[in-house]
Design a protein around this motif. Structure first.
Motif, PDB file in Angstrom:
ATOM      1  N   SER A 105       0.829  -1.214   0.000  1.00  0.00           N
ATOM      2  CA  SER A 105       0.000   0.000   0.000  1.00  0.00           C
ATOM      3  C   SER A 105       0.859   1.257   0.000  1.00  0.00           C
ATOM      4  N   TYR A 106       1.907   1.234   0.781  1.00  0.00           N
ATOM      5  CA  TYR A 106       2.785   2.397   0.877  1.00  0.00           C
ATOM      6  C   TYR A 106       3.438   2.725  -0.466  1.00  0.00           C
ATOM      7  N   TYR A 107       4.035   1.732  -1.085  1.00  0.00           N
ATOM      8  CA  TYR A 107       4.787   1.970  -2.314  1.00  0.00           C
ATOM      9  C   TYR A 107       3.916   2.169  -3.546  1.00  0.00           C
ATOM     10  N   PHE A 108       2.803   1.502  -3.618  1.00  0.00           N
ATOM     11  CA  PHE A 108       1.960   1.613  -4.807  1.00  0.00           C
ATOM     12  C   PHE A 108       0.726   2.483  -4.598  1.00  0.00           C
ATOM     13  N   HIS A 109       0.527   2.946  -3.379  1.00  0.00           N
ATOM     14  CA  HIS A 109      -0.631   3.796  -3.065  1.00  0.00           C
ATOM     15  C   HIS A 109      -1.941   3.081  -3.382  1.00  0.00           C
ATOM     16  N   TRP A 110      -1.961   1.807  -3.079  1.00  0.00           N
ATOM     17  CA  TRP A 110      -3.178   1.018  -3.258  1.00  0.00           C
ATOM     18  C   TRP A 110      -3.942   1.011  -1.943  1.00  0.00           C
ATOM     19  N   SER A 111      -5.241   0.926  -2.042  1.00  0.00           N
ATOM     20  CA  SER A 111      -6.068   0.872  -0.838  1.00  0.00           C
ATOM     21  C   SER A 111      -5.985  -0.512  -0.190  1.00  0.00           C
ATOM     22  N   GLU A 112      -6.440  -0.572   1.040  1.00  0.00           N
ATOM     23  CA  GLU A 112      -6.482  -1.856   1.742  1.00  0.00           C
ATOM     24  C   GLU A 112      -7.342  -2.857   0.973  1.00  0.00           C
ATOM     25  N   ASP A 113      -8.464  -2.401   0.464  1.00  0.00           N
ATOM     26  CA  ASP A 113      -9.350  -3.299  -0.304  1.00  0.00           C
ATOM     27  C   ASP A 113      -8.657  -3.854  -1.547  1.00  0.00           C
ATOM     28  N   GLU A 114      -7.910  -3.005  -2.232  1.00  0.00           N
ATOM     29  CA  GLU A 114      -7.207  -3.463  -3.435  1.00  0.00           C
ATOM     30  C   GLU A 114      -6.163  -4.525  -3.097  1.00  0.00           C
ATOM     31  N   VAL A 115      -5.431  -4.292  -2.030  1.00  0.00           N
ATOM     32  CA  VAL A 115      -4.387  -5.249  -1.643  1.00  0.00           C
ATOM     33  C   VAL A 115      -5.008  -6.553  -1.146  1.00  0.00           C
ATOM     34  N   MET A 116      -6.093  -6.443  -0.404  1.00  0.00           N
ATOM     35  CA  MET A 116      -6.738  -7.645   0.127  1.00  0.00           C
ATOM     36  C   MET A 116      -7.383  -8.504  -0.965  1.00  0.00           C
ATOM     37  N   GLN A 117      -7.648  -7.927  -2.094  1.00  0.00           N
ATOM     38  CA  GLN A 117      -8.205  -8.701  -3.205  1.00  0.00           C
ATOM     39  C   GLN A 117      -7.158  -9.606  -3.857  1.00  0.00           C
ATOM     40  N   LEU A 118      -5.904  -9.317  -3.601  1.00  0.00           N
ATOM     41  CA  LEU A 118      -4.829 -10.163  -4.129  1.00  0.00           C
ATOM     42  C   LEU A 118      -4.716 -11.425  -3.282  1.00  0.00           C
ATOM     43  N   ASP A 119      -4.372 -12.522  -3.925  1.00  0.00           N
ATOM     44  CA  ASP A 119      -4.132 -13.731  -3.140  1.00  0.00           C
ATOM     45  C   ASP A 119      -2.746 -13.621  -2.486  1.00  0.00           C
ATOM     46  N   HIS A 120      -2.491 -14.495  -1.548  1.00  0.00           N
ATOM     47  CA  HIS A 120      -1.262 -14.433  -0.756  1.00  0.00           C
ATOM     48  C   HIS A 120      -0.004 -14.470  -1.637  1.00  0.00           C
ATOM     49  N   MET A 121       0.015 -15.357  -2.605  1.00  0.00           N
ATOM     50  CA  MET A 121       1.199 -15.471  -3.468  1.00  0.00           C
ATOM     51  C   MET A 121       1.418 -14.197  -4.284  1.00  0.00           C
ATOM     52  N   SER A 122       0.358 -13.578  -4.708  1.00  0.00           N
ATOM     53  CA  SER A 122       0.490 -12.318  -5.453  1.00  0.00           C
ATOM     54  C   SER A 122       1.042 -11.218  -4.562  1.00  0.00           C
ATOM     55  N   ARG A 123       0.590 -11.162  -3.321  1.00  0.00           N
ATOM     56  CA  ARG A 123       1.125 -10.158  -2.388  1.00  0.00           C
ATOM     57  C   ARG A 123       2.611 -10.396  -2.148  1.00  0.00           C
ATOM     58  N   ARG A 124       2.990 -11.646  -1.988  1.00  0.00           N
ATOM     59  CA  ARG A 124       4.419 -11.954  -1.797  1.00  0.00           C
ATOM     60  C   ARG A 124       5.231 -11.558  -3.031  1.00  0.00           C
ATOM     61  N   ARG A 125       4.684 -11.823  -4.203  1.00  0.00           N
ATOM     62  CA  ARG A 125       5.388 -11.473  -5.441  1.00  0.00           C
ATOM     63  C   ARG A 125       5.570  -9.965  -5.540  1.00  0.00           C
ATOM     64  N   TRP A 126       4.530  -9.190  -5.203  1.00  0.00           N
ATOM     65  CA  TRP A 126       4.640  -7.733  -5.250  1.00  0.00           C
ATOM     66  C   TRP A 126       5.641  -7.221  -4.221  1.00  0.00           C
TER      67      TRP A 126
END
Length: 55
Positions: free
Chosen positions: A5-26
């Motif tokens: 969220s900090y680096y990409f300025h994405w909202s909590e909802d946007e980040v939570m829509q990603l699956d765990h592996m996608s969050r790790r990849r980002w």
């Protein structure tokens, strides 16, 4: 989650829509971008994925 969220300025909802592996990849992608932007550092920076959680 806050790292992305900090680096990409994405909202909590946007980040939570990603699956765990996608969050790790980002997180890894962001860490690599930071490393490439700061190549002169003599000490190796840790990836966010290498850090141990604090409680």
């Amino acid at each position: 989650m806050s790292f992305i969220s900090y680096y990409f300025h994405w909202s909590e909802d946007e980040v939570m829509q990603l699956d765990h592996m996608s969050r790790r990849r980002w997180c890894n992608e962001i860490s690599e971008i930071n490393k490439s932007l700061n190549p002169s550092k003599k000490t190796k920076e840790k990836s966010i994925l290498d850090m141990k959680p604090t409680r």
